[in-house]
Design a protein around this motif. Structure first.
Motif, PDB file in Angstrom:
ATOM      1  N   LEU A 245     -95.671  12.403  -4.373  1.00 55.03           N
ATOM      2  CA  LEU A 245     -94.617  13.098  -5.115  1.00 55.03           C
ATOM      3  C   LEU A 245     -94.083  14.363  -4.448  1.00 55.03           C
ATOM      4  O   LEU A 245     -92.922  14.718  -4.665  1.00 55.03           O
ATOM      5  CB  LEU A 245     -95.129  13.462  -6.520  1.00 55.03           C
ATOM      6  N   LEU A 246     -94.883  15.065  -3.647  1.00 55.75           N
ATOM      7  CA  LEU A 246     -94.391  16.302  -3.032  1.00 55.75           C
ATOM      8  C   LEU A 246     -93.332  15.964  -1.985  1.00 55.75           C
ATOM      9  O   LEU A 246     -93.531  15.078  -1.152  1.00 55.75           O
ATOM     10  CB  LEU A 246     -95.545  17.074  -2.396  1.00 55.75           C
ATOM     11  N   PRO A 247     -92.195  16.696  -1.963  1.00 54.19           N
ATOM     12  CA  PRO A 247     -91.066  16.246  -1.150  1.00 54.19           C
ATOM     13  C   PRO A 247     -90.962  16.818   0.264  1.00 54.19           C
ATOM     14  O   PRO A 247     -90.211  16.270   1.072  1.00 54.19           O
ATOM     15  CB  PRO A 247     -89.854  16.691  -1.978  1.00 54.19           C
ATOM     16  N   THR A 248     -91.643  17.926   0.587  1.00 54.37           N
ATOM     17  CA  THR A 248     -91.451  18.533   1.907  1.00 54.37           C
ATOM     18  C   THR A 248     -92.790  18.989   2.481  1.00 54.37           C
ATOM     19  O   THR A 248     -93.752  19.228   1.748  1.00 54.37           O
ATOM     20  CB  THR A 248     -90.522  19.767   1.834  1.00 54.37           C
ATOM     21  N   PRO A 249     -92.848  19.158   3.815  1.00 51.67           N
ATOM     22  CA  PRO A 249     -94.063  19.729   4.410  1.00 51.67           C
ATOM     23  C   PRO A 249     -94.429  21.089   3.807  1.00 51.67           C
ATOM     24  O   PRO A 249     -95.617  21.387   3.650  1.00 51.67           O
ATOM     25  CB  PRO A 249     -93.709  19.835   5.893  1.00 51.67           C
ATOM     26  N   ALA A 250     -93.424  21.893   3.467  1.00 51.14           N
ATOM     27  CA  ALA A 250     -93.712  23.207   2.873  1.00 51.14           C
ATOM     28  C   ALA A 250     -94.460  23.057   1.548  1.00 51.14           C
ATOM     29  O   ALA A 250     -95.372  23.841   1.249  1.00 51.14           O
ATOM     30  CB  ALA A 250     -92.418  23.981   2.664  1.00 51.14           C
ATOM     31  N   HIS A 251     -94.085  22.068   0.751  1.00 51.04           N
ATOM     32  CA  HIS A 251     -94.793  21.847  -0.510  1.00 51.04           C
ATOM     33  C   HIS A 251     -96.243  21.422  -0.261  1.00 51.04           C
ATOM     34  O   HIS A 251     -97.152  21.823  -0.993  1.00 51.04           O
ATOM     35  CB  HIS A 251     -94.076  20.782  -1.345  1.00 51.04           C
ATOM     36  N   PHE A 252     -96.466  20.595   0.771  1.00 45.18           N
ATOM     37  CA  PHE A 252     -97.838  20.212   1.091  1.00 45.18           C
ATOM     38  C   PHE A 252     -98.643  21.415   1.567  1.00 45.18           C
ATOM     39  O   PHE A 252     -99.835  21.546   1.258  1.00 45.18           O
ATOM     40  CB  PHE A 252     -97.842  19.097   2.143  1.00 45.18           C
ATOM     41  N   GLU A 253     -98.000  22.299   2.327  1.00 42.21           N
ATOM     42  CA  GLU A 253     -98.706  23.500   2.767  1.00 42.21           C
ATOM     43  C   GLU A 253     -99.096  24.364   1.570  1.00 42.21           C
ATOM     44  O   GLU A 253    -100.204  24.930   1.532  1.00 42.21           O
ATOM     45  CB  GLU A 253     -97.831  24.277   3.746  1.00 42.21           C
ATOM     46  N   GLN A 254     -98.198  24.484   0.586  1.00 37.22           N
ATOM     47  CA  GLN A 254     -98.524  25.265  -0.606  1.00 37.22           C
ATOM     48  C   GLN A 254     -99.699  24.645  -1.360  1.00 37.22           C
ATOM     49  O   GLN A 254    -100.652  25.334  -1.741  1.00 37.22           O
ATOM     50  CB  GLN A 254     -97.292  25.353  -1.515  1.00 37.22           C
ATOM     51  N   ALA A 255     -99.643  23.335  -1.576  1.00 43.64           N
ATOM     52  CA  ALA A 255    -100.723  22.671  -2.308  1.00 43.64           C
ATOM     53  C   ALA A 255    -102.032  22.722  -1.529  1.00 43.64           C
ATOM     54  O   ALA A 255    -103.117  22.829  -2.123  1.00 43.64           O
ATOM     55  CB  ALA A 255    -100.342  21.226  -2.599  1.00 43.64           C
ATOM     56  N   SER A 256    -101.956  22.682  -0.209  1.00 39.67           N
ATOM     57  CA  SER A 256    -103.167  22.628   0.611  1.00 39.67           C
ATOM     58  C   SER A 256    -103.924  23.944   0.649  1.00 39.67           C
ATOM     59  O   SER A 256    -105.066  23.987   1.138  1.00 39.67           O
ATOM     60  CB  SER A 256    -102.808  22.193   2.038  1.00 39.67           C
ATOM     61  N   THR A 257    -103.312  25.024   0.135  1.00 40.30           N
ATOM     62  CA  THR A 257    -104.069  26.278   0.039  1.00 40.30           C
ATOM     63  C   THR A 257    -105.250  26.124  -0.919  1.00 40.30           C
ATOM     64  O   THR A 257    -106.171  26.949  -0.900  1.00 40.30           O
ATOM     65  CB  THR A 257    -103.169  27.438  -0.427  1.00 40.30           C
ATOM     66  N   LEU A 258    -105.229  25.100  -1.750  1.00 36.41           N
ATOM     67  CA  LEU A 258    -106.330  24.843  -2.683  1.00 36.41           C
ATOM     68  C   LEU A 258    -107.488  24.100  -2.012  1.00 36.41           C
ATOM     69  O   LEU A 258    -108.561  23.959  -2.602  1.00 36.41           O
ATOM     70  CB  LEU A 258    -105.825  24.019  -3.870  1.00 36.41           C
ATOM     71  N   VAL A 259    -107.263  23.601  -0.789  1.00 36.89           N
ATOM     72  CA  VAL A 259    -108.287  22.832  -0.075  1.00 36.89           C
ATOM     73  C   VAL A 259    -109.087  23.777   0.808  1.00 36.89           C
ATOM     74  O   VAL A 259    -108.540  24.442   1.679  1.00 36.89           O
ATOM     75  CB  VAL A 259    -107.642  21.719   0.766  1.00 36.89           C
ATOM     76  N   THR A 260    -110.386  23.831   0.607  1.00 32.30           N
ATOM     77  CA  THR A 260    -111.249  24.729   1.362  1.00 32.30           C
ATOM     78  C   THR A 260    -111.866  24.032   2.570  1.00 32.30           C
ATOM     79  O   THR A 260    -111.899  22.796   2.650  1.00 32.30           O
ATOM     80  CB  THR A 260    -112.386  25.250   0.471  1.00 32.30           C
ATOM     81  N   GLU A 261    -112.375  24.826   3.498  1.00 33.55           N
ATOM     82  CA  GLU A 261    -113.082  24.253   4.644  1.00 33.55           C
ATOM     83  C   GLU A 261    -114.300  23.458   4.186  1.00 33.55           C
ATOM     84  O   GLU A 261    -114.636  22.425   4.780  1.00 33.55           O
ATOM     85  CB  GLU A 261    -113.499  25.359   5.623  1.00 33.55           C
ATOM     86  N   GLN A 262    -114.961  23.920   3.128  1.00 32.37           N
ATOM     87  CA  GLN A 262    -116.134  23.200   2.641  1.00 32.37           C
ATOM     88  C   GLN A 262    -115.755  21.815   2.126  1.00 32.37           C
ATOM     89  O   GLN A 262    -116.501  20.848   2.311  1.00 32.37           O
ATOM     90  CB  GLN A 262    -116.826  23.991   1.532  1.00 32.37           C
ATOM     91  N   MET A 263    -114.588  21.709   1.478  1.00 32.62           N
ATOM     92  CA  MET A 263    -114.124  20.404   1.016  1.00 32.62           C
ATOM     93  C   MET A 263    -113.927  19.453   2.196  1.00 32.62           C
ATOM     94  O   MET A 263    -114.271  18.269   2.126  1.00 32.62           O
ATOM     95  CB  MET A 263    -112.834  20.556   0.208  1.00 32.62           C
ATOM     96  N   ILE A 264    -113.376  19.969   3.293  1.00 36.75           N
ATOM     97  CA  ILE A 264    -113.193  19.154   4.496  1.00 36.75           C
ATOM     98  C   ILE A 264    -114.545  18.775   5.078  1.00 36.75           C
ATOM     99  O   ILE A 264    -114.782  17.612   5.452  1.00 36.75           O
ATOM    100  CB  ILE A 264    -112.355  19.914   5.540  1.00 36.75           C
TER     101      ILE A 264
END
Length: 318
Positions: A245-264
């Protein structure tokens, strides 16, 4: 016997780098190639997005390995008739070694012409009709089609392979898995989910191929590998339908701030322990997958291929 292939990430690497990786994959003992089909990368750190049909033409000239798109959305950005022509030519160029992976797509790539982005049930309906159009055109006969979503008038593909390219349908939920079982020649899903595989097989998939893939990050320093994967591919850990659903790379970058290194670190195989890579890739074979494609995140490509050639692929085949 499971086939082990290499996944070419068109979002992260230049066309020249992808061709080099294809050569190295063949030399390392990978048996097939997959390649993504994107108009945009998921984020600006990845930084690339080459045209997949140009890449497949180039790949056909540098390696004899089979090539599969994982996956193309044939419904919005390009009309199904144009996708059919591209796929037929790819099959001819590769001597019949092209497999057409298809999915319902992401707004990230499909919204670019200003078309509306439908909800999931309609996207699956569009995918089913697109498959119908593509199969008709693969016959090489003249086709006219008037459906709910697409029209084709007096179209004929003159360049077609002796055998039509198989259509592998992608799915991450039960409805898409059932659709793949009903109309696909195979099923694509990115997690070793035995329930989803069983849903595909019960819906008509039977013994048709199941294809999967995963990302890893080889590095002699595991912490550095985690940081590389977190910088380049945090979107892998976004939940639910955000990826669609997210339409642009910028939106993915915003959402990805919720992803931590520990999650990876918890989710991806990072580092240079052969046992970790064997477990991660082998999980797909244990779940009943026929083909598994591995993608190396980051710059250490030659070292990754050497590692898989000597320590991982022999173990998988043993």
């Amino acid at each position: 016997m499971t086939t082990y292939g290499y996944f070419l990430s068109s979002e992260e690497f230049t066309p020249a780098e992808l061709l080099d990786q294809a050569r190295m994959a063949e030399q390392a003992g990978f048996e097939a190639l997959a390649i993504s089909d994107h108009f945009h990368p998921w984020n600006d750190q990845q930084g690339q997005a080459s045209f997949v049909w140009s890449m497949i033409g180039a790949l056909s000239q540098v390696t004899p390995l089979p090539v599969t798109t994982l996956v193309t959305c044939p419904t919005v950005r390009l009309h199904p008739a144009v996708n059919a022509q591209a796929a037929a030519t790819a099959a001819v160029l590769t001597g019949g070694r092209f497999r057409f992976g298809l999915g319902s797509g992401e707004a990230l790539n499909e919204h670019i012409l200003g078309d509306p982005w439908p909800e999931a049930p309609e996207r699956l309906e569009m995918l089913e009709e697109a498959v119908e159009v593509i199969r008709k055109l693969f016959t090489g006969e003249r086709v006219s089609h008037r459906g709910t979503h697409y029209r084709v008038e007096n179209a004929r593909l003159y360049t077609v392979p002796e055998e039509p390219a198989p259509l592998y349908l992608s799915g991450f939920g039960p409805q898409a898995a059932a659709l793949a079982g009903r109309i696909g020649d195979g099923f694509v899903t990115m997690r070793p989910d035995t329930d989803l595989v069983e849903r595909f097989r019960r819906a008509g998939g039977g013994s048709k191929p199941v294809i999967g893939g995963l990302k890893v990050c080889w590095d002699t320093d595991r912490d550095r590998a985690v940081k590389t994967a977190h910088r380049l591919w945090p979107n892998e850990q976004l939940p639910g339908e955000l990826a669609q659903l997210l339409p642009t790379p910028a939106h993915f970058e915003q959402a990805s701030t919720l992803v931590t290194e520990q999650m990876i670190a918890d989710a991806l195989t990072c580092g240079d322990k052969a046992a970790d890579h064997l477990d991660a890739v082998g999980a797909y074979a244990k779940a009943g997958f026929d083909e598994v494609y591995v993608n190396q995140i980051g710059p250490d490509q030659k070292q990754f291929f050497d590692f898989y050639r000597t320590e991982v692929l022999p173990g998988l085949r043993a």
